[in-house]
Structure formats: structure tokens, C-alpha cells
Scaffold this motif. Structure first.
Motif, PDB file in Angstrom:
ATOM      1  N   LEU A   1       0.895  -1.179  -0.003  1.00  0.00           N
ATOM      2  CA  LEU A   1      -0.024  -0.057  -0.024  1.00  0.00           C
ATOM      3  C   LEU A   1       0.783   1.283   0.084  1.00  0.00           C
ATOM      4  CD1 LEU A   1      -3.222   0.074   2.351  1.00  0.00           C
ATOM      5  CD2 LEU A   1      -2.870   0.861   0.020  1.00  0.00           C
TER       6      LEU A   1
ATOM      7  N   LEU B   1       2.323   2.529  -3.275  1.00  0.00           N
ATOM      8  CA  LEU B   1       1.695   3.285  -4.467  1.00  0.00           C
ATOM      9  C   LEU B   1       1.589   4.769  -4.248  1.00  0.00           C
ATOM     10  CD1 LEU B   1      -0.095   2.510  -6.865  1.00  0.00           C
ATOM     11  CD2 LEU B   1      -2.192   2.831  -5.461  1.00  0.00           C
ATOM     12  N   PRO B   2       2.273   5.571  -5.155  1.00  0.00           N
ATOM     13  CA  PRO B   2       2.450   7.063  -4.599  1.00  0.00           C
ATOM     14  C   PRO B   2       1.047   7.722  -4.798  1.00  0.00           C
ATOM     15  CG  PRO B   2       4.068   6.371  -6.458  1.00  0.00           C
ATOM     16  CD  PRO B   2       3.085   5.155  -5.950  1.00  0.00           C
TER      17      PRO B   2
ATOM     18  N   GLU C   1      -0.162   8.096  -8.538  1.00  0.00           N
ATOM     19  CA  GLU C   1      -0.516   7.104  -9.056  1.00  0.00           C
ATOM     20  C   GLU C   1      -2.008   6.451  -8.416  1.00  0.00           C
ATOM     21  OE1 GLU C   1       0.860   4.524 -11.464  1.00  0.00           O
ATOM     22  OE2 GLU C   1       1.643   6.564 -12.113  1.00  0.00           O
ATOM     23  N   ARG C   2      -2.655   7.290  -7.531  1.00  0.00           N
ATOM     24  CA  ARG C   2      -3.912   7.164  -7.008  1.00  0.00           C
ATOM     25  C   ARG C   2      -5.132   7.666  -7.843  1.00  0.00           C
ATOM     26  NH1 ARG C   2      -2.915   5.322  -0.750  1.00  0.00           N
ATOM     27  NH2 ARG C   2      -0.801   4.626  -1.065  1.00  0.00           N
ATOM     28  N   PHE C   3      -4.967   8.465  -8.498  1.00  0.00           N
ATOM     29  CA  PHE C   3      -5.961   9.027  -9.556  1.00  0.00           C
ATOM     30  C   PHE C   3      -7.444   9.490  -8.532  1.00  0.00           C
ATOM     31  CE2 PHE C   3      -3.445   6.072 -11.837  1.00  0.00           C
ATOM     32  CZ  PHE C   3      -2.679   6.984 -12.836  1.00  0.00           C
ATOM     33  N   GLY C   4      -7.091  10.033  -7.432  1.00  0.00           N
ATOM     34  CA  GLY C   4      -8.171  10.438  -6.559  1.00  0.00           C
ATOM     35  C   GLY C   4      -8.889   9.516  -6.011  1.00  0.00           C
ATOM     36  N   PHE C   5      -8.534   8.177  -6.074  1.00  0.00           N
ATOM     37  CA  PHE C   5      -9.194   6.991  -5.371  1.00  0.00           C
ATOM     38  C   PHE C   5      -8.718   7.104  -4.033  1.00  0.00           C
ATOM     39  CE2 PHE C   5     -10.434   3.266  -8.470  1.00  0.00           C
ATOM     40  CZ  PHE C   5     -10.403   4.129  -9.632  1.00  0.00           C
ATOM     41  N   SER C   6      -9.604   6.589  -3.137  1.00  0.00           N
ATOM     42  CA  SER C   6      -9.328   6.336  -1.781  1.00  0.00           C
ATOM     43  C   SER C   6      -9.127   4.901  -1.696  1.00  0.00           C
ATOM     44  CB  SER C   6     -10.484   6.892  -0.620  1.00  0.00           C
ATOM     45  OG  SER C   6     -11.794   5.938  -0.959  1.00  0.00           O
ATOM     46  N   VAL C   7      -7.805   4.616  -1.462  1.00  0.00           N
ATOM     47  CA  VAL C   7      -7.286   3.169  -1.689  1.00  0.00           C
ATOM     48  C   VAL C   7      -7.365   2.705  -0.312  1.00  0.00           C
ATOM     49  CG1 VAL C   7      -5.626   1.737  -2.379  1.00  0.00           C
ATOM     50  CG2 VAL C   7      -5.784   3.627  -3.679  1.00  0.00           C
ATOM     51  N   SER C   8      -8.007   1.392  -0.118  1.00  0.00           N
ATOM     52  CA  SER C   8      -7.990   0.774   1.337  1.00  0.00           C
ATOM     53  C   SER C   8      -7.643  -0.597   1.312  1.00  0.00           C
ATOM     54  CB  SER C   8      -9.269   0.857   1.659  1.00  0.00           C
ATOM     55  OG  SER C   8     -10.218   0.048   0.565  1.00  0.00           O
ATOM     56  N   GLU C   9      -7.205  -1.396   0.362  1.00  0.00           N
ATOM     57  CA  GLU C   9      -7.053  -2.554   0.156  1.00  0.00           C
ATOM     58  C   GLU C   9      -5.923  -3.118  -0.753  1.00  0.00           C
ATOM     59  OE1 GLU C   9      -9.831  -6.214   0.170  1.00  0.00           O
ATOM     60  OE2 GLU C   9     -10.939  -4.504   0.556  1.00  0.00           O
TER      61      GLU C   9
END
Lengths: 137, 137
Positions: B108, B111-112, B115-123
Motif C-alpha cells: 500500500l 503506491l504514490p 498514482e492514485r488518481f483520486g481513489f481512496s485506496v483501502s486494500e
DNA sequence: TACTTGACTTGGACTTCGTCCATTGTAGGA
DNA sequence: TCCTACAATGGACGAAGTCCAAGTCAAGTA
């Protein structure tokens, strides 16, 4: 993906109208389509093309390493024409949207020998899950 | 997974014979079963149990976070009762065997933001592929 | 303990995704 | 131009999973 057709011809691929159409569909910016979506778009250019042919052609492209299969849990497999540049995926848990991402680091190196259980490990697939901006709104 | 039933009861789960059997099957050391395999084993203990109930129960256990779903590309989803200790999977491309593995590092963090494109990354889900010792032999 | 009720189970029909196969068509070499 | 091996077709088939109306039962209440 550019000049895919040329590359395939030199590998002895017989170039048919159907295969050309499937390759063209994937080559667009319509990225990560399901087989059925590929078929739907192919039909617009070549109305007689059958589902079986689309499946066959996708399968061959995957075997040749020109296209990658992505299983997202969101039912059907998706096909990613960006197979030449290694990358991973970020997907929205709500709407199923997918983006290609490039994390830093090498997850393969992060798996110690003691955690390999005698497997010869050759590949890593990394999938980030979250909620995309549209679904969060 | 131990005392799963107790935990579920305190969450208002109605405890039926069918649910108990499904939980027991998963609780064995038979790890990473498909829904049909779970059903087959459940039937040995409770012959009248239906496929629909197995699917329902597995779905609920997944929602409650007690069991994780693993999509391996090898057709059917598999169910992993080891959901409380975070881990990833190593799978054999030939026979489909799965092992739980614990890589070092935190993908997790790899992932800079850019590189997240506005997603809230959780998993993150990390799948290593290779060939197991049995298939290599 | 018996009653009640809403949650749970059943099984069979249905859907979706994908594969198979016998037949027909055709790309590309001689 | 002709041949033939490879490719396409489409319809049947299969596996995995979902849905639903009807029947059943766990567990709270009296």
C-alpha cells in the motif's frame, strides 16, 4: 500494442478480417473491456463476427503475450492491451472502474525464500482496491 | 476463526444447523475450498443442506469479514477462513494449489499519491504465481 | 411450555460467462 | 488459379452463481 498486426504476421498468424477487427477494438483507448464488450464493438465493424471467434482470438492474443487477462471479481474477465509495459491495477469496489498503476518497488523481491515453499515464482499480480472519485462524490 | 460461532451470535446471527455446518467445514484445515467443495463437505454432515444456503452463508461470512474470497482465475472463487491475519497468496499455475504467504513490506505504501488518481485506496491483494514442487517434478 | 414471527432454507428455474464441435469458409503458398 | 490447412460460425453444452415463492424453524415472549 502499435503495429500489433505486423508483429503477429511475422509469428505466422493468419490475418483474417475477424482477427483484424478484434485487434483494432483492443487497440482503441477503450481499455479493460470484457469479452462481450469486445464482441459488441467488433460487431459494429463486422456484423457477422461470432462470439466464439472473439473468445478464440482473445485467447490467442493472451497466449502470445500481446494482451493480459485481468480478473477483477466483478464477474467477467477483462482484457488489457497494455501487456508490454508491466503494471498493476487499481479498481473501484463500487463501479468496477479500472486504472493501470505503477507502484514503486518490486513485490517479487519482497517474498523471502522461506515463504516460497519450493515454488518457482515467476509472476506477481498486485490489485489495489478503493473507491473512485466519481463513486465517492 | 476459533469461536467463530460465538462471535457471530453476539452479532445477532441466528444459529441454524446449516450455518453451523458451513462454519465447521471452513474451520477444518481444508483451506481455500470452492463453494461447491464446501457444499460437498457440508452434505456429508447434513445431507439436506442446499447449494443456495451454502452460497448465502458464505456470502454473509464474507460480508462480516470472517472469511475472504479469493479469485484465482482458476474458474470458481475460493473461500479463505484465515481472514483475520492479513496475508497474500501464492498459487500454482498448473494445478491451482494455493498457499498463504507473508511478504515483507507494505505494498500500500508503494503506491504514490500521484498514482492514485483520486481513489481512496483501502486494500491490496497480492498474488504470486509460479509452479509448485509437485508440478515441477 | 407453547406461541409467534421474522429470519432462514429449500430446490428448481434462470442468468452469465465461457467452451466445444461439426460444418463451412478462406488466407496465402505453390 | 487451385489447394489445403487453418480459421470462423453458431448452436448446444457446461460450470458457477443468483433469484424467488413457499415452507420451516430459532429464539424471544408470555
Amino acid at each position: 500494442m502499435s503495429d500489433l498486426l505486423g508483429r503477429l504476421r511475422t509469428r505466422g498468424w493468419r490475418l483474417t478480417a475477424q482477427r483484424r477487427v478484434v485487434a483494432e477494438v483492443l487497440d482503441g483507448d477503450h481499455i479493460h473491456l470484457t469479452a462481450d464488450e469486445v464482441h459488441a464493438r467488433a460487431v459494429r465493424r463486422l456484423p457477422e463476427i461470432s462470439r466464439a471467434t472473439v473468445y478464440n482470438t482473445l485467447g490467442e492474443l493472451v497466449n502470445l503475450g500481446e494482451v493480459a487477462e485481468v480478473s477483477t471479481d466483478h464477474r467477467a474477465k477483462r482484457y488489457d492491451p497494455n501487456a508490454h509495459r508491466p503494471h498493476h491495477h487499481l479498481l473501484c469496489a463500487r463501479c468496477g472502474a479500472i486504472r493501470d498503476v505503477h507502484p514503486v518497488g518490486d513485490p517479487l523481491a519482497d517474498l523471502p525464500e522461506s515463504e516460497r515453499f519450493g515454488f518457482s515464482v515467476s509472476e506477481v499480480e498486485l490489485t489495489y482496491r478503493g473507491v473512485c472519485p466519481d463513486c465517492a462524490a
